[in-house]
Design a protein around this motif. Structure first.
Motif, PDB file in Angstrom:
ATOM      1  N   ALA A  68       0.845  -1.206   0.000  1.00 27.89           N
ATOM      2  CA  ALA A  68       0.000   0.000   0.000  1.00 27.89           C
ATOM      3  C   ALA A  68       0.876   1.250   0.000  1.00 27.89           C
ATOM      4  O   ALA A  68       0.955   1.970   1.001  1.00 27.89           O
ATOM      5  CB  ALA A  68      -0.928  -0.004   1.208  1.00 27.89           C
ATOM      6  N   PRO A  69       1.556   1.538  -1.107  1.00 22.62           N
ATOM      7  CA  PRO A  69       2.423   2.722  -1.149  1.00 22.62           C
ATOM      8  C   PRO A  69       1.608   4.002  -1.047  1.00 22.62           C
ATOM      9  O   PRO A  69       0.452   4.063  -1.483  1.00 22.62           O
ATOM     10  CB  PRO A  69       3.112   2.606  -2.507  1.00 22.62           C
ATOM     11  CG  PRO A  69       2.176   1.790  -3.338  1.00 22.62           C
ATOM     12  CD  PRO A  69       1.528   0.822  -2.395  1.00 22.62           C
ATOM     13  N   SER A  70       2.209   5.043  -0.494  1.00 25.83           N
ATOM     14  CA  SER A  70       1.507   6.319  -0.307  1.00 25.83           C
ATOM     15  C   SER A  70       1.508   7.178  -1.565  1.00 25.83           C
ATOM     16  O   SER A  70       0.815   8.197  -1.628  1.00 25.83           O
ATOM     17  CB  SER A  70       2.143   7.098   0.849  1.00 25.83           C
ATOM     18  OG  SER A  70       3.514   7.339   0.591  1.00 25.83           O
ATOM     19  N   GLY A  71       2.266   6.797  -2.556  1.00 21.35           N
ATOM     20  CA  GLY A  71       2.326   7.560  -3.800  1.00 21.35           C
ATOM     21  C   GLY A  71       3.257   6.872  -4.773  1.00 21.35           C
ATOM     22  O   GLY A  71       3.740   5.762  -4.514  1.00 21.35           O
ATOM     23  N   TYR A  73       6.452   5.578  -6.630  1.00 18.26           N
ATOM     24  CA  TYR A  73       7.789   5.317  -6.101  1.00 18.26           C
ATOM     25  C   TYR A  73       8.634   4.648  -7.171  1.00 18.26           C
ATOM     26  O   TYR A  73       8.129   4.153  -8.189  1.00 18.26           O
ATOM     27  CB  TYR A  73       7.715   4.445  -4.842  1.00 18.26           C
ATOM     28  CG  TYR A  73       7.212   3.034  -5.064  1.00 18.26           C
ATOM     29  CD1 TYR A  73       8.096   1.976  -5.252  1.00 18.26           C
ATOM     30  CD2 TYR A  73       5.849   2.746  -5.084  1.00 18.26           C
ATOM     31  CE1 TYR A  73       7.641   0.684  -5.460  1.00 18.26           C
ATOM     32  CE2 TYR A  73       5.379   1.451  -5.285  1.00 18.26           C
ATOM     33  CZ  TYR A  73       6.283   0.431  -5.474  1.00 18.26           C
ATOM     34  OH  TYR A  73       5.825  -0.848  -5.675  1.00 18.26           O
TER      35      TYR A  73
END
Length: 253
Positions: A68-71, A73
């Motif tokens: 679940a990356p925050s943006g 990458y």
């Protein structure tokens, strides 16, 4: 319009290394990227943990941190780290999870090409030491039974075993064909283990756009200024144009 936040640049080092190779990168990356160096088990602050030598053990250690990356990458892997970064990207892709906006690999022959370094995991102790000495890996003055042989050489051998395992697994095509992730392939102009012509074979492992660049240096060109500057530009474009992460991202230094 507010500026895009810095892009997380997740970094994986070469065999036998911790994360110190990335410590001086921030000034050269610039303000558009933040390096996030990943330490594998069995070294430095994780030295009490069992080292990983298989694809399954590697993914068990890494995969949850990327679900679940925050943006957007970027992943960069150097030598062994290139196989780690590719393996992680492929696992995310096959699981239907968010993949990196850009996968960057350096100093590593493609999985279907011979790799003198990874193949060395099957050499005798003397044969492995001869290769490492030729590459300038063995410190001057290191003696059998000394600290380097006791603390570093076992990590190197296990890391080369991991590299061999990852390369073998990568030769089985992913379900649905090559991963649809943009790929930046970086070679050192004087790298004897992964020269630019050999690195070109990585094009077979991505269905996304592929950009190739050659920078000054030998197998350890990550220690020089050209690579972080190149990756900093790539992260700047990823942050500003997420739909076309490679457009202009890999202009030669």
């Amino acid at each position: 319009m507010p500026e895009a936040p810095p892009v997380a640049l997740h970094c994986f080092a070469h065999a036998g290394a911790g994360v110190t190779a990335f410590h001086g990168w921030q000034p050269r990356l610039g303000p558009d990227a933040v390096p996030v160096a990943h330490l594998l088990p069995g070294r430095d602050r994780r030295r009490r943990e069992p080292r990983v030598t298989t694809r399954g053990a590697l993914l068990a250690d890494l995969l949850d941190g990327f679900r679940a990356p925050s943006g957007p990458y970027v992943l960069y892997g150097h030598s062994l780290g290139a196989m780690v970064a590719y393996t992680l990207t492929r696992a995310l892709y096959e699981a239907g999870l968010p993949t990196p906006a850009l996968l960057a690999v350096g100093a590593c022959p493609p999985p279907d090409a011979p790799s003198e370094l990874a193949d060395a995991c099957r050499r005798s102790p003397d044969g492995l030491l001869d290769l490492l000495d030729r590459l300038g890996v063995v410190p001057e003055g290191a003696r059998p039974g000394g600290l380097w042989h006791r603390a570093v050489l076992p990590v190197l051998r296990d890391d080369l075993t991991l590299a061999d395992s990852l390369r073998r697994a990568a030769r089985t095509p992913p379900a649905g064909g090559p991963i649809a992730v943009p790929l930046l392939v970086v070679a050192g102009e004087a790298d004897p283990l992964a020269p630019p012509g050999t690195m070109a074979g990585w094009e077979r492992f991505s269905a996304g756009p592929v950009v190739r660049r050659t920078v000054p240096g030998d197998h350890f060109f990550l220690r020089g200024p050209a690579l972080p500057r190149l990756l900093g530009r790539a992260c700047r474009v990823v942050g500003r144009t997420a739909d076309a992460p490679l457009a202009g991202a890999a202009t030669a230094p």
